[in-house]
Structures are given as C-alpha cells and as structure tokens.
Design a protein around this motif. Structure first.
Motif, PDB file in Angstrom:
ATOM      1  N   ASN A  25       0.859  -1.181   0.000  1.00 33.82           N
ATOM      2  CA  ASN A  25       0.000   0.000   0.000  1.00 33.82           C
ATOM      3  C   ASN A  25       0.900   1.238   0.000  1.00 33.82           C
ATOM      4  N   ALA A  81       2.147  -4.607   3.814  1.00 30.03           N
ATOM      5  CA  ALA A  81       1.277  -3.552   4.353  1.00 30.03           C
ATOM      6  C   ALA A  81       2.093  -2.635   5.249  1.00 30.03           C
ATOM      7  N   ILE A 136       1.665   0.004   8.044  1.00 33.80           N
ATOM      8  CA  ILE A 136       0.584   0.284   8.991  1.00 33.80           C
ATOM      9  C   ILE A 136       1.039   1.301  10.025  1.00 33.80           C
ATOM     10  N   LYS A 160      -4.851  -5.878   1.999  1.00 29.89           N
ATOM     11  CA  LYS A 160      -5.894  -5.454   2.953  1.00 29.89           C
ATOM     12  C   LYS A 160      -5.971  -6.404   4.144  1.00 29.89           C
ATOM     13  N   LYS A 195      -3.125  -5.796   6.537  1.00 26.37           N
ATOM     14  CA  LYS A 195      -3.367  -4.591   7.346  1.00 26.37           C
ATOM     15  C   LYS A 195      -4.360  -4.869   8.456  1.00 26.37           C
ATOM     16  N   LEU A 217      -3.307  -4.651  12.769  1.00 26.29           N
ATOM     17  CA  LEU A 217      -3.562  -3.328  13.370  1.00 26.29           C
ATOM     18  C   LEU A 217      -3.265  -3.325  14.858  1.00 26.29           C
TER      19      LEU A 217
END
Length: 193
Positions: A40, A143, A145, A186, A189, A193
C-alpha cells in the motif's frame, strides 16, 4: 547497485528510530528468483521504508518527471529506478520491468499508483496484475501500517507469497490478479492493526 546498498543502509538507520519501525514477516520473502513486492502507499517515505526493510534489493517504478533533471536522473538511475509515464501505456517501462523479472531480480511496486490521501487502501491498477501474470515472479504482499509520526510505531508487514498459479492457468485478467493481490494487502493490514 553499490550505491543502492549504501543509500538503503543510510536511510534505514536514519528513519528506523524516528518512526519506531517494526518489520514483520521478512522470512516470507524468497531469497532468490524473480520477485514482486506489492505494498500500500501512504507516504513519500514508502519506497525507502520498503526498500530498507526488504532483504532483497528492489527496483521501483518512478514517475518520468523525476528523471528530467540531471542530478535527480543520476540519483534515480543509481538506485535502479525505472521511469514510467503516468496516465498512459508505457511499453518501454513494461519491457524493462519484465526484463528485470526475467533476470531473477526483485521489483517493488505500489499497486494504487499514487499515495492514499486517507490512509485507506484504494483500488490497484491492473498493470500490477499484468506483471504478476506475465512473469513467474513470486508476489509478496506488504502492508505499511501506522502514521508517519515521530515516536509512533510504524509496522511493515510482509505476507506469504500470493498463489498466482491458478490465475495464470485460467488465463485470468490483469484486473483479477490485481484484485487478488490488493485483497491480500488489505488482509495483512486488518490482521496486524
């Protein structure tokens, strides 16, 4: 790419303590063979962050405008960047990328094509799927984050390679391949988190 290794080390050691970076899943990156790392895109710092955290040397696509001034062009070339014309088909860039992969090297791509203004993961461009389907490269999702804020933790998470074999056998469209890769980013991620 001696200068690349120097720049990678320098940038990594400067940025790592500022953003308290944590790298997860480096073991998922194949040590050799053609590789596409797809991440991303939330900041201008993403290329040095992904490049610095990845154990392989990565070639990145960079907008053609960065190659127009002599000094910047020298810098981009010494970092192994590939110029690409945005908003149009760039056959020369396509050939260069496929040659990099054919030679067993690694490529770093941001499928969204531009930075996300909201931090949310957007739609991926079908060019990424094209490269994944036309090469035998392993495709590793990544990802990034967290915010790029001093003192806040920034995570760089590498997932297991995306299985592209079925899509290659089914002669899937580039969009289908891109959607599969974006879904894996996605998931990374959401799960970290």
């Amino acid at each position: 790419m001696l200068f690349y290794k120097f720049a990678k080390t320098l940038v990594w050691f400067v940025l790592k303590p500022i953003y308290r970076m944590q790298v997860i899943g480096k073991e998922n990156i194949p040590k050799s063979g053609p590789l596409i790392v797809c991440s991303n895109h939330i900041s201008n710092f993403d290329p040095p962050i992904v490049g610095g955290s990845c154990p392989r040397d990565l070639h990145f696509l960079a907008k053609e405008e960065l190659f127009q001034k002599r000094l910047l062009r020298l810098l981009m070339n010494s970092l192994g960047a590939v110029p690409i014309k945005r908003g149009m088909k760039d056959r020369n860039a396509l050939r260069t990328v496929l040659k990099i992969l054919e030679d067993g090297k690694a490529l770093g791509l941001f499928p969204e094509g531009t930075r996300s203004k909201t931090g949310e993961i957007g739609e991926g461009l079908s060019g990424i799927g094209f490269f994944a389907l036309r090469s035998n490269a392993n495709v590793v999702p990544c990802a990034i984050i967290g915010p790029y804020q001093k003192g806040k933790r920034l995570k760089i998470v590498y997932g297991k390679p995306v299985d592209m074999e079925q899509l290659r056998n089914e002669k899937a469209s580039a969009k289908e391949a891109t959607d599969k890769i974006m879904n894996e980013i996605k998931k990374l991620k959401q799960n970290n988190l």
